[in-house]
Design a protein around this motif. Structure first.
Motif, PDB file in Angstrom:
ATOM      1  N   LEU A 139       0.831  -1.206   0.000  1.00  0.00           N
ATOM      2  CA  LEU A 139       0.000   0.000   0.000  1.00  0.00           C
ATOM      3  C   LEU A 139       0.865   1.254   0.000  1.00  0.00           C
ATOM      4  N   ASP A 140       1.980   1.211   0.717  1.00  0.00           N
ATOM      5  CA  ASP A 140       2.922   2.324   0.701  1.00  0.00           C
ATOM      6  C   ASP A 140       3.437   2.557  -0.720  1.00  0.00           C
ATOM      7  N   LYS A 141       3.604   1.499  -1.470  1.00  0.00           N
ATOM      8  CA  LYS A 141       4.118   1.619  -2.839  1.00  0.00           C
ATOM      9  C   LYS A 141       3.069   2.142  -3.814  1.00  0.00           C
ATOM     10  N   LEU A 142       1.869   2.392  -3.338  1.00  0.00           N
ATOM     11  CA  LEU A 142       0.917   3.125  -4.182  1.00  0.00           C
ATOM     12  C   LEU A 142       1.454   4.516  -4.481  1.00  0.00           C
ATOM     13  N   SER A 143       2.515   4.896  -3.769  1.00  0.00           N
ATOM     14  CA  SER A 143       3.193   6.157  -4.088  1.00  0.00           C
ATOM     15  C   SER A 143       3.675   6.145  -5.535  1.00  0.00           C
ATOM     16  N   VAL A 144       4.000   4.984  -6.075  1.00  0.00           N
ATOM     17  CA  VAL A 144       4.413   4.874  -7.482  1.00  0.00           C
ATOM     18  C   VAL A 144       3.279   5.351  -8.388  1.00  0.00           C
ATOM     19  N   VAL A 145       2.083   4.946  -8.069  1.00  0.00           N
ATOM     20  CA  VAL A 145       0.913   5.353  -8.847  1.00  0.00           C
ATOM     21  C   VAL A 145       0.709   6.864  -8.724  1.00  0.00           C
ATOM     22  N   LEU A 146       0.804   7.366  -7.521  1.00  0.00           N
ATOM     23  CA  LEU A 146       0.619   8.802  -7.298  1.00  0.00           C
ATOM     24  C   LEU A 146       1.713   9.624  -7.967  1.00  0.00           C
ATOM     25  N   VAL A 147       2.956   9.130  -7.954  1.00  0.00           N
ATOM     26  CA  VAL A 147       4.036   9.844  -8.642  1.00  0.00           C
ATOM     27  C   VAL A 147       3.751   9.923 -10.137  1.00  0.00           C
ATOM     28  N   LEU A 164       3.135   9.862 -20.224  1.00  0.00           N
ATOM     29  CA  LEU A 164       3.167   8.403 -20.150  1.00  0.00           C
ATOM     30  C   LEU A 164       2.348   7.840 -21.294  1.00  0.00           C
ATOM     31  N   SER A 165       2.847   6.782 -21.908  1.00  0.00           N
ATOM     32  CA  SER A 165       2.152   6.139 -23.020  1.00  0.00           C
ATOM     33  C   SER A 165       1.067   5.199 -22.490  1.00  0.00           C
ATOM     34  N   GLY A 166       0.290   4.665 -23.399  1.00  0.00           N
ATOM     35  CA  GLY A 166      -0.743   3.693 -23.024  1.00  0.00           C
ATOM     36  C   GLY A 166      -0.189   2.522 -22.232  1.00  0.00           C
ATOM     37  N   PRO A 167       0.894   1.879 -22.721  1.00  0.00           N
ATOM     38  CA  PRO A 167       1.479   0.778 -21.934  1.00  0.00           C
ATOM     39  C   PRO A 167       1.974   1.238 -20.560  1.00  0.00           C
ATOM     40  N   ASN A 168       2.487   2.474 -20.475  1.00  0.00           N
ATOM     41  CA  ASN A 168       2.916   2.999 -19.171  1.00  0.00           C
ATOM     42  C   ASN A 168       1.730   3.083 -18.222  1.00  0.00           C
ATOM     43  N   TRP A 169       0.601   3.612 -18.708  1.00  0.00           N
ATOM     44  CA  TRP A 169      -0.589   3.724 -17.854  1.00  0.00           C
ATOM     45  C   TRP A 169      -1.126   2.353 -17.466  1.00  0.00           C
ATOM     46  N   LEU A 170      -1.018   1.399 -18.378  1.00  0.00           N
ATOM     47  CA  LEU A 170      -1.417   0.031 -18.044  1.00  0.00           C
ATOM     48  C   LEU A 170      -0.573  -0.482 -16.877  1.00  0.00           C
ATOM     49  N   GLY A 171       0.730  -0.233 -16.935  1.00  0.00           N
ATOM     50  CA  GLY A 171       1.616  -0.630 -15.843  1.00  0.00           C
ATOM     51  C   GLY A 171       1.241   0.039 -14.534  1.00  0.00           C
ATOM     52  N   VAL A 172       0.915   1.327 -14.594  1.00  0.00           N
ATOM     53  CA  VAL A 172       0.497   2.056 -13.397  1.00  0.00           C
ATOM     54  C   VAL A 172      -0.765   1.411 -12.824  1.00  0.00           C
ATOM     55  N   GLY A 173      -1.708   1.087 -13.691  1.00  0.00           N
ATOM     56  CA  GLY A 173      -2.942   0.433 -13.245  1.00  0.00           C
ATOM     57  C   GLY A 173      -2.677  -0.935 -12.631  1.00  0.00           C
ATOM     58  N   LEU A 174      -1.758  -1.682 -13.226  1.00  0.00           N
ATOM     59  CA  LEU A 174      -1.423  -2.999 -12.683  1.00  0.00           C
ATOM     60  C   LEU A 174      -0.722  -2.882 -11.325  1.00  0.00           C
ATOM     61  N   ILE A 175       0.120  -1.865 -11.175  1.00  0.00           N
ATOM     62  CA  ILE A 175       0.758  -1.636  -9.868  1.00  0.00           C
ATOM     63  C   ILE A 175      -0.311  -1.359  -8.820  1.00  0.00           C
ATOM     64  N   ALA A 176      -1.261  -0.502  -9.170  1.00  0.00           N
ATOM     65  CA  ALA A 176      -2.342  -0.168  -8.229  1.00  0.00           C
ATOM     66  C   ALA A 176      -3.143  -1.418  -7.883  1.00  0.00           C
ATOM     67  N   ALA A 177      -3.521  -2.170  -8.895  1.00  0.00           N
ATOM     68  CA  ALA A 177      -4.304  -3.387  -8.650  1.00  0.00           C
ATOM     69  C   ALA A 177      -3.508  -4.390  -7.829  1.00  0.00           C
ATOM     70  N   GLY A 178      -2.227  -4.548  -8.149  1.00  0.00           N
ATOM     71  CA  GLY A 178      -1.385  -5.480  -7.410  1.00  0.00           C
ATOM     72  C   GLY A 178      -1.240  -5.091  -5.957  1.00  0.00           C
ATOM     73  N   ALA A 179      -1.048  -3.808  -5.684  1.00  0.00           N
ATOM     74  CA  ALA A 179      -0.911  -3.339  -4.298  1.00  0.00           C
ATOM     75  C   ALA A 179      -2.161  -3.620  -3.506  1.00  0.00           C
ATOM     76  N   VAL A 180      -3.302  -3.359  -4.109  1.00  0.00           N
ATOM     77  CA  VAL A 180      -4.573  -3.599  -3.426  1.00  0.00           C
ATOM     78  C   VAL A 180      -4.769  -5.097  -3.172  1.00  0.00           C
ATOM     79  N   LEU A 181      -4.438  -5.916  -4.174  1.00  0.00           N
ATOM     80  CA  LEU A 181      -4.603  -7.370  -4.017  1.00  0.00           C
ATOM     81  C   LEU A 181      -3.675  -7.947  -2.948  1.00  0.00           C
ATOM     82  N   VAL A 182      -2.454  -7.455  -2.890  1.00  0.00           N
ATOM     83  CA  VAL A 182      -1.514  -7.961  -1.874  1.00  0.00           C
ATOM     84  C   VAL A 182      -1.961  -7.528  -0.477  1.00  0.00           C
ATOM     85  N   ALA A 183      -2.478  -6.329  -0.369  1.00  0.00           N
ATOM     86  CA  ALA A 183      -2.910  -5.808   0.928  1.00  0.00           C
ATOM     87  C   ALA A 183      -4.233  -6.432   1.389  1.00  0.00           C
ATOM     88  N   TYR A 184      -5.012  -6.945   0.442  1.00  0.00           N
ATOM     89  CA  TYR A 184      -6.306  -7.535   0.753  1.00  0.00           C
ATOM     90  C   TYR A 184      -6.143  -8.762   1.630  1.00  0.00           C
TER      91      TYR A 184
END
Length: 145
Positions: free
Chosen positions: A103-111, A123-143
């Motif tokens: 959850l702390d690493k959601l800072s990557v998404v915010l940056v 950021l390109s489309g693939p970059n935004w996809l990566g940002v979205g995956l980071i957000a989803a991954g952080a939430v899933l790990v914290a769940y």
């Protein structure tokens, strides 16, 4: 190919490795200490280490030449860092490191978002996809499922 010590990727990956160690070591450290005391002690260590690096590398004189605008933003960054560390250590004292750190690493998404909005970065489309995956991954790990 650029030399390893001049590669931003090398330093970013090294930062990630040290950040991972920080989470585990801090979790062990806050087990018997109030989180604010732990943050203060860690800050003293960082101050001493970076001060020694400045002196050893001959960069200490650079402190007197920091422009006012840079100093302002560095002071604000320091305040943000302090607030982040206080919150992070409090979270570690209350929760599991394996859930707090993602959850702390959601800072990557915010940056990424702040970089685009405030710094004019792109950021390109693939970059935004990566940002979205980071957000989803952080939430899933914290769940806690």
């Amino acid at each position: 190919m650029e030399p390893l010590l001049q590669s931003w990727r090398f330093w970013a990956l090294l930062s990630a490795a040290f950040a991972a160690l920080t989470a585990v070591l801090a979790k062990l450290g806050v087990s018997d200490v109030p989180s604010d005391v732990a943050t203060f002690l860690r800050t003293l260590v960082i101050l001493g280490l970076t001060g020694a690096i400045l002196v050893a590398s001959g960069q200490a004189h650079g402190l007197a030449t920091v422009p006012g605008r840079s100093a302002l933003f560095l002071v604000l960054s320091g305040l943000a860092t302090g607030a982040s560390w206080l919150c992070y250590f409090r979270a570690l004292s209350l929760g599991e490191a394996a859930r707090v750190a993602p959850l702390d690493k959601l800072s990557v998404v915010l940056v990424a978002i702040f970089g685009v909005v405030f710094l004019g970065e792109h950021l390109s489309g693939p970059n935004w996809l990566g940002v979205g995956l980071i957000a989803a991954g952080a939430v899933l790990v914290a769940y806690r499922g």
